[in-house]
Motif scaffolding. Structure first.
Motif, PDB file in Angstrom:
ATOM      1  N   ALA A 192       1.046  -1.199  -0.068  1.00 61.16           N
ATOM      2  CA  ALA A 192      -0.124   0.104  -0.098  1.00 61.16           C
ATOM      3  C   ALA A 192       0.987   1.348   0.130  1.00 61.16           C
ATOM      4  N   ILE A 193       1.892   1.370   0.935  1.00 55.38           N
ATOM      5  CA  ILE A 193       2.913   2.351   0.752  1.00 55.38           C
ATOM      6  C   ILE A 193       3.496   2.675  -0.520  1.00 55.38           C
ATOM      7  N   VAL A 194       4.055   1.526  -1.003  1.00 59.46           N
ATOM      8  CA  VAL A 194       4.705   1.649  -2.095  1.00 59.46           C
ATOM      9  C   VAL A 194       3.756   2.216  -3.462  1.00 59.46           C
ATOM     10  N   TYR A 195       2.496   1.617  -3.505  1.00 59.17           N
ATOM     11  CA  TYR A 195       1.448   2.137  -4.271  1.00 59.17           C
ATOM     12  C   TYR A 195       1.332   3.482  -4.171  1.00 59.17           C
ATOM     13  N   ALA A 196       1.181   4.215  -3.124  1.00 56.92           N
ATOM     14  CA  ALA A 196       1.158   5.455  -2.984  1.00 56.92           C
ATOM     15  C   ALA A 196       2.188   6.538  -3.130  1.00 56.92           C
ATOM     16  N   ALA A 197       3.246   5.760  -2.929  1.00 54.04           N
ATOM     17  CA  ALA A 197       4.672   6.562  -3.354  1.00 54.04           C
ATOM     18  C   ALA A 197       4.822   6.743  -4.602  1.00 54.04           C
ATOM     19  N   LYS A 198       4.512   5.326  -5.704  1.00 54.20           N
ATOM     20  CA  LYS A 198       4.691   5.503  -6.901  1.00 54.20           C
ATOM     21  C   LYS A 198       3.495   6.337  -7.634  1.00 54.20           C
ATOM     22  N   THR A 199       2.601   6.267  -7.387  1.00 54.57           N
ATOM     23  CA  THR A 199       1.215   6.664  -8.015  1.00 54.57           C
ATOM     24  C   THR A 199       0.888   8.154  -7.611  1.00 54.57           C
ATOM     25  N   LYS A 200       1.504   8.622  -6.401  1.00 57.20           N
ATOM     26  CA  LYS A 200       0.977   9.866  -5.898  1.00 57.20           C
ATOM     27  C   LYS A 200      -0.400   9.954  -5.502  1.00 57.20           C
ATOM     28  N   CYS A 201      -0.951   8.927  -5.133  1.00 57.02           N
ATOM     29  CA  CYS A 201      -2.456   8.984  -4.948  1.00 57.02           C
ATOM     30  C   CYS A 201      -2.988   9.884  -3.702  1.00 57.02           C
ATOM     31  N   SER A 202      -4.453   9.885  -3.872  1.00 59.38           N
ATOM     32  CA  SER A 202      -4.890  10.570  -2.785  1.00 59.38           C
ATOM     33  C   SER A 202      -4.903   9.818  -1.313  1.00 59.38           C
ATOM     34  N   VAL A 203      -5.372  10.417  -0.292  1.00 59.50           N
ATOM     35  CA  VAL A 203      -5.523   9.955   0.853  1.00 59.50           C
ATOM     36  C   VAL A 203      -6.702   8.834   0.867  1.00 59.50           C
ATOM     37  N   HIS A 204      -7.867   9.250   0.305  1.00 56.52           N
ATOM     38  CA  HIS A 204      -8.897   8.510   0.025  1.00 56.52           C
ATOM     39  C   HIS A 204      -8.519   7.098  -0.728  1.00 56.52           C
ATOM     40  N   ARG A 205      -7.803   7.415  -1.893  1.00 54.72           N
ATOM     41  CA  ARG A 205      -7.216   6.008  -2.369  1.00 54.72           C
ATOM     42  C   ARG A 205      -6.354   5.284  -1.741  1.00 54.72           C
ATOM     43  N   PHE A 206      -5.633   5.889  -1.036  1.00 52.45           N
ATOM     44  CA  PHE A 206      -4.756   5.121  -0.240  1.00 52.45           C
ATOM     45  C   PHE A 206      -5.578   4.252   0.921  1.00 52.45           C
ATOM     46  N   LYS A 207      -6.758   4.738   1.265  1.00 51.68           N
ATOM     47  CA  LYS A 207      -7.393   4.044   2.256  1.00 51.68           C
ATOM     48  C   LYS A 207      -8.043   2.783   1.560  1.00 51.68           C
ATOM     49  N   ILE A 208      -8.592   3.118   0.443  1.00 52.03           N
ATOM     50  CA  ILE A 208      -9.224   1.796  -0.366  1.00 52.03           C
ATOM     51  C   ILE A 208      -7.869   0.693  -0.846  1.00 52.03           C
ATOM     52  N   ILE A 209      -6.809   1.292  -1.217  1.00 47.15           N
ATOM     53  CA  ILE A 209      -5.757   0.420  -1.543  1.00 47.15           C
ATOM     54  C   ILE A 209      -5.332  -0.437  -0.285  1.00 47.15           C
ATOM     55  N   LEU A 210      -5.207   0.255   0.743  1.00 51.42           N
ATOM     56  CA  LEU A 210      -4.584  -0.409   1.946  1.00 51.42           C
ATOM     57  C   LEU A 210      -5.611  -1.458   2.485  1.00 51.42           C
ATOM     58  N   THR A 211      -7.235  -1.142   2.299  1.00 47.51           N
ATOM     59  CA  THR A 211      -7.971  -2.206   2.782  1.00 47.51           C
ATOM     60  C   THR A 211      -8.032  -3.448   1.715  1.00 47.51           C
ATOM     61  N   GLN A 212      -7.896  -3.101   0.600  1.00 47.36           N
ATOM     62  CA  GLN A 212      -7.588  -4.320  -0.417  1.00 47.36           C
ATOM     63  C   GLN A 212      -6.499  -5.202  -0.374  1.00 47.36           C
ATOM     64  N   MET A 213      -5.262  -4.285  -0.107  1.00 46.52           N
ATOM     65  CA  MET A 213      -4.141  -5.081   0.152  1.00 46.52           C
ATOM     66  C   MET A 213      -4.135  -6.050   1.343  1.00 46.52           C
ATOM     67  N   LEU A 214      -4.881  -5.598   2.472  1.00 41.87           N
ATOM     68  CA  LEU A 214      -5.024  -6.329   3.740  1.00 41.87           C
ATOM     69  C   LEU A 214      -5.867  -7.623   3.167  1.00 41.87           C
ATOM     70  N   ARG A 215      -6.998  -7.312   2.381  1.00 44.51           N
ATOM     71  CA  ARG A 215      -7.859  -8.575   2.135  1.00 44.51           C
ATOM     72  C   ARG A 215      -7.076  -9.583   1.247  1.00 44.51           C
TER      73      ARG A 215
END
Length: 220
Positions: free
Chosen positions: A159-182
């Motif tokens: 999730a952190i790498v995704y955020a660093a690479k894509t420069k995603c928003s806070v909201h998007r990071f929350k979604i990605i973190l939840t998906q990665m945990l799943r």
């Protein structure tokens, strides 16, 4: 961006779960975080009393990542003895997060502390964390502890790498973190002989929350 990571290595569970903050781990995210940011990591291995040195580091950085324990009202230095003051961030020094984007990988700290941090008189920009506990044991999963740690480490690092690479928003990071945990929890259950660990991740998955500015890029 100036990025500060507080990693509690004093406690074995935090040492294992957040080992992606080590340059020697196969899931290390250090090189990715260093590409477009100035990165500072404190790897805490011994006890201490005065938190002013941590506050100084927080003051100098834009994105703050906590990899440690927490309670609904606090971010903790580490797990301590009953009579030991292990509070790192509480309402007493919450202003230290004013103007910061916070990623709090610690139990329950978003339940109350995270909510307060973005409301007057405080002015944290965004707070992403958990309003439930990040469980790693259900009372009978000791033999599966490595698998459990690995799942969390994999999810958090991705999730952190995704955020660093894509420069995603806070909201998007929350979604990605939840998906990665799943995804990581599904993989852990499939690779473990102990199917009871499926229940361990439920709280963390359901507990991912984000407060404050939702469209702000974490790593701009």
């Amino acid at each position: 961006m100036n990025v500060y990571v507080y990693w509690n290595r004093k406690d074995l569970d935090c040492k294992k779960i957040y080992h992606c903050m080590s340059p020697n781990d196969d899931t290390s995210i250090i090189s990715e975080l260093e590409k477009n940011n100035h990165l500072c990591i404190d790897r805490v291995t011994t006890g201490y009393k005065d938190v002013s040195w941590v506050e100084e580091k927080i003051n100098k950085n834009d994105v703050i990542i906590f990899c440690t324990h927490g309670t609904p009202e606090e971010v903790l230095k580490y797990r301590g003895k009953p009579d030991e003051n292990v509070i790192l961030i509480s309402e007493d020094n919450l202003h230290i997060l004013d103007g910061k984007i916070v990623l709090a990988f610690c139990c329950s700290s978003a339940a109350s502390l995270g909510k307060k941090s973005i409301c007057e008189p405080y002015s944290c920009v965004s707070f992403v964390g958990f309003d439930q506990d990040i469980l790693y044991d259900n009372g009978s999963a000791e033999k599966s502890r490595h698998t459990i740690y690995l799942a969390y480490k994999t999810a958090f690092s991705r999730a952190i790498v995704y955020a660093a690479k894509t420069k995603c928003s806070v909201h998007r990071f929350k979604i990605i973190l939840t998906q990665m945990l799943r995804y990581a929890s599904y993989e852990a259950v499939l690779n473990s002989q102990d199917q009871s660990i499926a229940t361990i991740y439920a709280g963390a998955i359901a507990g991912v929350v984000s407060y404050g500015e939702q469209e702000r890029a974490i790593f701009s």
